[in-house]
Write a protein that holds these residues in place. Structure first.
Motif, mmCIF file in Angstrom:
data_model
loop_
_atom_site.group_PDB
_atom_site.id
_atom_site.type_symbol
_atom_site.label_atom_id
_atom_site.label_comp_id
_atom_site.label_asym_id
_atom_site.label_seq_id
_atom_site.Cartn_x
_atom_site.Cartn_y
_atom_site.Cartn_z
ATOM 1 N N ARG A 1 42.392 41.954 44.911
ATOM 2 C CA ARG A 1 41.752 42.848 45.885
ATOM 3 C C ARG A 1 40.244 42.847 45.711
ATOM 4 N N TRP A 2 39.793 42.801 44.463
ATOM 5 C CA TRP A 2 38.359 42.840 44.191
ATOM 6 C C TRP A 2 37.616 41.618 44.725
ATOM 7 N N LEU A 3 38.321 40.553 45.047
ATOM 8 C CA LEU A 3 37.649 39.407 45.650
ATOM 9 C C LEU A 3 37.028 39.768 46.998
ATOM 10 N N ARG A 4 37.607 40.748 47.669
ATOM 11 C CA ARG A 4 37.065 41.219 48.941
ATOM 12 C C ARG A 4 36.510 42.645 48.858
ATOM 13 N N ASP B 1 31.349 50.512 41.240
ATOM 14 C CA ASP B 1 31.149 51.474 40.155
ATOM 15 C C ASP B 1 31.471 50.891 38.787
ATOM 16 N N ARG B 2 31.775 49.599 38.734
ATOM 17 C CA ARG B 2 32.108 48.939 37.465
ATOM 18 C C ARG B 2 31.149 47.768 37.238
ATOM 19 N N MET C 1 31.526 43.736 37.944
ATOM 20 C CA MET C 1 30.701 43.086 38.961
ATOM 21 C C MET C 1 30.000 41.863 38.394
ATOM 22 N N GLU C 2 29.525 41.971 37.157
ATOM 23 C CA GLU C 2 28.856 40.829 36.525
ATOM 24 C C GLU C 2 29.788 39.634 36.442
ATOM 25 N N SER C 3 31.027 39.886 36.025
ATOM 26 C CA SER C 3 31.961 38.779 35.868
ATOM 27 C C SER C 3 32.335 38.168 37.212
ATOM 28 N N TYR C 4 32.472 38.991 38.236
ATOM 29 C CA TYR C 4 32.811 38.459 39.552
ATOM 30 C C TYR C 4 31.641 37.693 40.170
ATOM 31 N N GLY D 1 28.855 38.984 29.163
ATOM 32 C CA GLY D 1 29.583 40.006 28.436
ATOM 33 C C GLY D 1 31.078 39.955 28.664
ATOM 34 N N PHE D 2 31.481 39.578 29.870
ATOM 35 C CA PHE D 2 32.903 39.545 30.166
ATOM 36 C C PHE D 2 33.615 38.468 29.350
#
Length: 224
Positions: free
Chosen positions: A65-68, A73-74, A78-81, A210-211
């Motif tokens: 889901r986070w791909l879209r 707030d995380r 967000m950095e890893s994505y 970091g991820f």
């Protein structure tokens, strides 16, 4: 025999070893519970291997889901994505995002986190107010993942809660890949599979950021 795979997180060495053991055990159909390949060292390779599985039912995890819908707030997520922005073809992203949030097989409800949400999940021990996460579900077995902890216990409102654990990033103190099977008598059995953790740890550290380091440490310890 039905195999249950949750929270692989692109850990291809773990997945390959689990599938070898599952094949030897006679698993001939699959329930795939979300959080498959991104972000990770092997996102497409993981998906390609899963697509080869027979009679597989897929559901969507928060990772898909986070791909879209990235979690603004995380920041650590967000950095890893952002590291993987554009690394997946648009048609693959569209397909992953369109997967259903839950599935029902032979009277059992399968979700990623809980019937309410893909980012809220049940703990190994009962907690106050957890009936909220059932979202009206009662008197049935609910299989879920997300917390990366393998357990089974009674839940509120006549439910039974079962978490097969994480195949790719276990967080219950055991570094072995966690999964489960449902046999021909409709009984569920937990499984743990040793794999080449050093290969996976090195690949995650090579991602940088970091991820990558966070996941590498998790794989080494089997916990946060």
């Amino acid at each position: 025999m039905l195999g249950l795979l949750y929270d692989i997180h692109g850990n291809l060495p773990a997945l390959e070893q689990v599938l070898t053991e599952a094949d030897a055990e006679g698993v001939d159909r699959w329930l795939l519970g979300g959080d498959y390949g991104t972000p990770s060292p092997w996102p497409l390779e993981t998906l390609d291997r899963l697509k080869q599985l027979p009679r597989a039912t897929w559901i969507r995890g928060n990772g898909e889901r986070w791909l879209r819908e990235p979690p603004l707030d995380r920041p650590e997520v967000m950095e890893s994505y952002e590291l993987f922005a554009g690394s997946l073809p648009d048609d693959v992203v569209d397909w992953l995002y369109s997967l259903p949030a839950q599935a029902e097989l032979e009277g059992v409800l399968y979700v990623h986190g809980s019937p309410l949400s893909d980012v809220e999940s049940f703990a190994p021990e009962p907690e106050p107010g957890e009936e909220r996460m059932l979202d009206g579900v009662h008197d049935r077995l609910v299989v879920f993942g997300h917390s990366h902890q393998q357990f089974r216990r009674p839940g509120p409102d006549g439910t039974e809660l079962l978490n097969p654990g994480s195949a790719g990033m276990p967080l219950d103190g055991d570094t072995r890949a966690a999964w489960a099977v449902r046999d021909d008598d409709d009984q569920f059995h937990f499984r743990r599979t040793a794999y080449d953790t050093e290969r996976a740890v090195a690949a995650y550290r090579d991602l940088g950021g970091g991820f990558g380091e966070l996941v590498a440490r998790r794989l080494e310890r089997g916990s946060d």
